[in-house]
Enzyme design. Structure first.
Site, PDB file in Angstrom:
ATOM      1  N   HIS A  57     -38.532 -10.448 -12.636  1.00  0.00           N
ATOM      2  CA  HIS A  57     -37.689  -9.263 -12.830  1.00  0.00           C
ATOM      3  C   HIS A  57     -38.477  -8.173 -13.565  1.00  0.00           C
ATOM      4  CE1 HIS A  57     -33.703  -7.312 -14.025  1.00  0.00           C
ATOM      5  NE2 HIS A  57     -34.582  -6.728 -14.828  1.00  0.00           N
ATOM      6  N   GLU A  58     -39.171  -8.569 -14.622  1.00  0.00           N
ATOM      7  CA  GLU A  58     -39.916  -7.582 -15.416  1.00  0.00           C
ATOM      8  C   GLU A  58     -41.120  -7.053 -14.638  1.00  0.00           C
ATOM      9  OE1 GLU A  58     -38.436  -6.434 -17.945  1.00  0.00           O
ATOM     10  OE2 GLU A  58     -36.966  -8.070 -17.886  1.00  0.00           O
ATOM     11  N   GLN A  75     -39.055   0.799 -19.346  1.00  0.00           N
ATOM     12  CA  GLN A  75     -37.683   0.849 -19.865  1.00  0.00           C
ATOM     13  C   GLN A  75     -37.591   1.504 -21.240  1.00  0.00           C
ATOM     14  OE1 GLN A  75     -36.852  -3.540 -19.019  1.00  0.00           O
ATOM     15  NE2 GLN A  75     -34.869  -2.580 -18.666  1.00  0.00           N
ATOM     16  N   CYS A 110     -29.745  -6.153 -16.270  1.00  0.00           N
ATOM     17  CA  CYS A 110     -30.879  -5.341 -16.708  1.00  0.00           C
ATOM     18  C   CYS A 110     -30.408  -4.385 -17.804  1.00  0.00           C
ATOM     19  CB  CYS A 110     -31.429  -4.552 -15.519  1.00  0.00           C
ATOM     20  SG  CYS A 110     -32.865  -3.550 -15.931  1.00  0.00           S
ATOM     21  N   LEU A 111     -31.189  -4.288 -18.870  1.00  0.00           N
ATOM     22  CA  LEU A 111     -30.803  -3.416 -19.983  1.00  0.00           C
ATOM     23  C   LEU A 111     -30.749  -1.946 -19.554  1.00  0.00           C
ATOM     24  CD1 LEU A 111     -32.842  -5.087 -22.874  1.00  0.00           C
ATOM     25  CD2 LEU A 111     -30.360  -5.181 -22.511  1.00  0.00           C
ATOM     26  N   GLY A 145     -35.732  -9.824 -21.477  1.00  0.00           N
ATOM     27  CA  GLY A 145     -36.994  -9.211 -21.077  1.00  0.00           C
ATOM     28  C   GLY A 145     -36.889  -7.700 -21.152  1.00  0.00           C
ATOM     29  N   HIS A 201     -40.274  -4.172 -12.575  1.00  0.00           N
ATOM     30  CA  HIS A 201     -40.182  -2.900 -13.310  1.00  0.00           C
ATOM     31  C   HIS A 201     -41.524  -2.159 -13.298  1.00  0.00           C
ATOM     32  CE1 HIS A 201     -36.195  -2.641 -15.063  1.00  0.00           C
ATOM     33  NE2 HIS A 201     -36.240  -3.882 -15.484  1.00  0.00           N
TER      34      HIS A 201
HETATM   35 NI    NI Z   1     -34.587  -5.021 -16.065  1.00  0.00          NI
END
Ligand code: NI
Length: 170
Positions: free
Chosen positions: A133-134, A52, A91-92, A47, A137
């Site tokens: 999770h997204e 991000q 998480c990226l 995701g 963000h």
């Molecule tokens: Ni993340």
């Protein structure tokens, strides 16, 4: 045209913004979501939310390798299950950090796709996890914020130490 997207890391203010709604579902938006899905594959993630890649707007893309690619724009989580459970998240924007997070196991979400078309989705398993999770963000929240204070400090300290040691390497 190739969009050059760079994934921003924890410490960047854009990850802490409350994102604003997507207003125009034009070809530029479609191209951007497509570039984000490419980036997601390349980064080996499941995701990726707009903040991000430095865009404080309410959309994210999901690809859990189930043959579908999802765009969620202006999403609303309309229902979550009472039943919750742990799952190891990463998480990226916080590379190398993984930790169990407790969340509802199922969600119902309403969102718009890359064309601005409204859809409803009931999700469980990994998809439900990634959506939540997204979604966080978009509210300027990272998964480490959901850990208790000591755990959060511990994982972030380890992350910073690694960053210093490893320099700018990915
Ligand atoms: Ni993340």
């Amino acid at each position: 045209m190739d969009e050059i997207l760079e994934i921003v890391k924890i410490g960047d203010d854009v990850l802490r913004e409350k994102c604003t709604p997507v207003k125009e579902f034009d070809s530029a938006f479609k191209m951007l979501t497509s570039a984000m899905l490419d980036e997601l594959l390349e980064a080996d993630g499941v995701g990726l939310a707009a903040p991000q890649v430095g865009i404080p707007q309410r959309f994210f893309v999901v690809d859990i390798r189930d043959g579908k690619k999802y765009v969620f724009a202006n999403p609303e989580i309309i229902e979550t299950s009472i039943e919750e459970g742990p799952y190891e998240e990463g998480c990226l924007s916080i590379p190398g950090v993984y930790h169990e997070v407790i969340r509802p196991l199922k969600v119902k979400v309403q969102a718009r796709d890359e064309n601005g078309k409204l859809f409803n989705l009931s999700a469980d398993g990994l998809l439900a996890r990634v959506i939540q999770h997204e979604y966080d963000h978009l509210e300027g929240k990272l998964f480490v914020d959901r850990l208790d204070k000591e755990e959060k400090e511990k994982v972030l300290k380890a992350y910073e130490k690694r960053q210093k040691r490893g320099g700018r390497r990915k």
